[in-house]
Design a protein around this motif. Structure first.
Motif, mmCIF file in Angstrom:
data_model
loop_
_atom_site.group_PDB
_atom_site.id
_atom_site.type_symbol
_atom_site.label_atom_id
_atom_site.label_comp_id
_atom_site.label_asym_id
_atom_site.label_seq_id
_atom_site.Cartn_x
_atom_site.Cartn_y
_atom_site.Cartn_z
ATOM 1 N N ALA A 38 0.850 -1.195 0.000
ATOM 2 C CA ALA A 38 0.000 0.000 0.000
ATOM 3 C C ALA A 38 0.888 1.248 0.000
ATOM 4 O O ALA A 38 2.024 1.213 0.482
ATOM 5 C CB ALA A 38 -0.885 -0.022 1.231
ATOM 6 N N THR A 43 -1.716 1.814 5.185
ATOM 7 C CA THR A 43 -2.193 0.732 6.064
ATOM 8 C C THR A 43 -2.494 1.258 7.467
ATOM 9 O O THR A 43 -3.518 0.902 8.064
ATOM 10 C CB THR A 43 -1.170 -0.428 6.093
ATOM 11 O OG1 THR A 43 -0.909 -0.810 4.745
ATOM 12 C CG2 THR A 43 -1.690 -1.623 6.863
ATOM 13 N N ARG A 199 1.287 -7.688 9.440
ATOM 14 C CA ARG A 199 1.834 -6.382 9.046
ATOM 15 C C ARG A 199 3.202 -6.547 8.399
ATOM 16 O O ARG A 199 3.984 -7.402 8.787
ATOM 17 C CB ARG A 199 1.948 -5.441 10.265
ATOM 18 C CG ARG A 199 0.645 -4.797 10.722
ATOM 19 C CD ARG A 199 -0.059 -3.968 9.663
ATOM 20 N NE ARG A 199 0.720 -2.935 9.019
ATOM 21 C CZ ARG A 199 0.721 -1.651 9.369
ATOM 22 N NH1 ARG A 199 0.000 -1.243 10.383
ATOM 23 N NH2 ARG A 199 1.431 -0.775 8.693
HETATM 24 N N1 ASP Z 1 0.918 -2.493 3.658
HETATM 25 C C1 ASP Z 1 1.180 -3.510 4.637
HETATM 26 C C2 ASP Z 1 1.743 -2.877 5.894
HETATM 27 O O1 ASP Z 1 2.018 -1.689 5.915
HETATM 28 C C3 ASP Z 1 2.068 -4.579 4.114
HETATM 29 C C4 ASP Z 1 3.488 -4.138 3.790
HETATM 30 O O2 ASP Z 1 3.770 -2.955 3.705
HETATM 31 O O3 ASP Z 1 4.339 -5.006 3.616
HETATM 32 O O4 ASP Z 1 1.899 -3.560 6.866
#
Ligand code: ASP
Ligand code: MG
Length: 426
Positions: A38, A43, A199
């Motif tokens: 993202a 997120t 995450r």
């Molecule tokens: N967007 C998700 C996060 O911020 C996955 C990633 O960045 O790897 O946790």
């Protein structure tokens, strides 16, 4: 084929997305799957939407508007108004707005995955539209069609045999047409529900794709020059490590080196797929290579994990903390998904250092406190030093109170608390 992963920082705004497309121009015509996270801090922003919705604070929609605004700002810089991508992005937001209109009835973890996952759907729709616009043919792939998981929401487990078979079925013909671009961090259940892998899980997605496709190599593009001997935000005089073995990499990341997700290493090691950690700011420099190749010497490497908790659990009746009690503790850690980072026991007490994740700690404490005395220390750091030397450990101890310490062969670990900074007045 090869697999690239671009994280949130590499696609955080229009400039960054242009930079990614410039990097990819160098690989035009090659068989390449690209996994994207993202954009920027999306997120985190979506987590706020989930909390607001679940706790009925009335702010969910307003929080979602912030996410919308950020994405539309980027899109306006990359596209002209009538391009199809606007409709695609709008549809993604509408799906979430439908959820927000109803009362939350499902579990928190389920709702979390349905909402938070849109971050990756948005970023991949935007980036794939942009790549096609600038002459880099690419297919947008919904990763839920290929990455099958169980329904452990927020930490879904991969169904490897399904995923491998499906990926081999779907990918080859897509790769012939150009790049395949897909979402990191996300999977789908057999009932078509969206799951997330934990995450920072996009690195893991790239490793899953690499494994299933028997990739020749995987590259993770970051805003640092490679894997460093310490976090540059916390330490001076770090150096970049040129080569690491899988073993070294899995040990470092397990104890909190944020540079790659710890689950990434196993699938790569299992198929001897080399991984390269590189800077998207200096795409021509070599970065760090992780492989099975033996490395003769490592400098000391420091990993700091913050927000740790130390529990000292002791028996009330002076019975020993022996096999039975220990196995009881561990069944509770497994039940509430608490990650054990370090531990030690004495005759009647057991000390354990855990990540402080409130929703996992609260039910654990409730059960433990029924039967045992529990002393809790919060706001601690777990410092892990691979290939330690005495001087380094002494420096790290300065200004800190050491609550737990352990040294085994190559690894030293300290659980520390800041000492109050007292100063004489006279
Ligand atoms: N967007 C998700 C996060 O911020 C996955 C990633 O960045 O790897 O946790
Ligand atoms: Mg990220």
């Amino acid at each position: 084929m090869r697999v690239f992963k671009f994280g949130g920082a590499s696609v955080k705004d229009a400039e960054a997305i242009k930079n990614v497309s410039n990097i990819l121009q160098n690989y035009k015509g090659q068989a390449l799957a690209v996994v994207i996270s993202a954009m920027g801090k999306t997120t985190n922003a979506l987590e706020k939407v989930v909390h607001a919705y679940f706790n009925k604070t009335g702010e969910a929609q307003a929080n979602l508007e912030l996410v919308k605004k950020a994405h539309y700002t980027v899109m306006k810089e990359l596209f002209s108004e009538n391009e199809e991508v606007f409709a695609a992005v709008n549809d993604t937001f509408v799906e979430i707005e439908w959820i927000l209109e109803d009362e939350p009835e499902e579990s928190f973890d389920y709702i979390y995955d349905q909402i938070v996952s849109i971050g990756e759907f948005l970023s991949t729709k935007i980036v794939s539209a942009y790549l096609n616009k600038v002459g880099l043919p690419c297919t947008w792939l919904d990763c839920r069609d290929v990455i099958r998981t169980d329904n452990t929401y927020r930490e879904a487990k991969i169904d490897w045999s399904f995923t491998e078979r499906r990926m081999q079925e779907v990918m080859p013909s897509l790769l012939e047409k150009g790049f395949v671009l897909t979402q990191g961090f996300i999977g789908g259940t057999s009932e078509n529900f969206t799951t997330t892998l934990g995450r920072e899980g996009s690195d893991y997605t790239a490793a899953i794709v690499s494994y299933c496709m028997n990739a020749e190599g995987m590259s993770v593009w970051k805003n640092v020059p490679g894997i460093l001997t310490a976090d540059p935000r916390l330490f001076k005089n770090w150096v970049k490590i040129d080569r690491l073995t899988y073993l070294e990499a899995i040990e470092m990341t397990y104890y909190g080196a944020k540079v790659i997700h710890p689950k990434t290493i196993k699938p790569l090691q299992n198929k001897s797929i080399p991984m390269n950690v590189k800077s998207f700011l200096e795409p021509d420099s070599a970065g760090t290579i992780i492989s099975s190749q033996v490395v003769n010497y490592y400098p000391p490497v420091i990993v700091v994990a913050k927000d740790q908790l130390l529990l000292q659990i002791s028996t009330r009746d002076f019975s020993f903390v022996a096999e039975e009690n220990l196995s009881h503790f561990f069944s509770l850690f497994a039940k509430y998904r608490n990650k054990v980072n370090m531990m030690q026991n004495t005759a009647i007490s057991f000390s354990v250092c855990l990540d402080n994740i409130p929703e996992r700690i609260a039910p654990l404490l409730k059960e433990l406190e029924d039967e045992f005395n529990v002393v809790i220390d919060k706001d601690l750091e777990l410092i892990t030093v691979r290939h330690y030397q005495k001087e380094i450990l002494n420096t790290l101890r300065k200004g800190k109170m050491v609550l737990l310490e352990e040294k085994i062969r190559n690894t030293a670990q300290l659980v520390v608390k800041d000492l109050p900074k007292m100063q004489r007045l006279d």
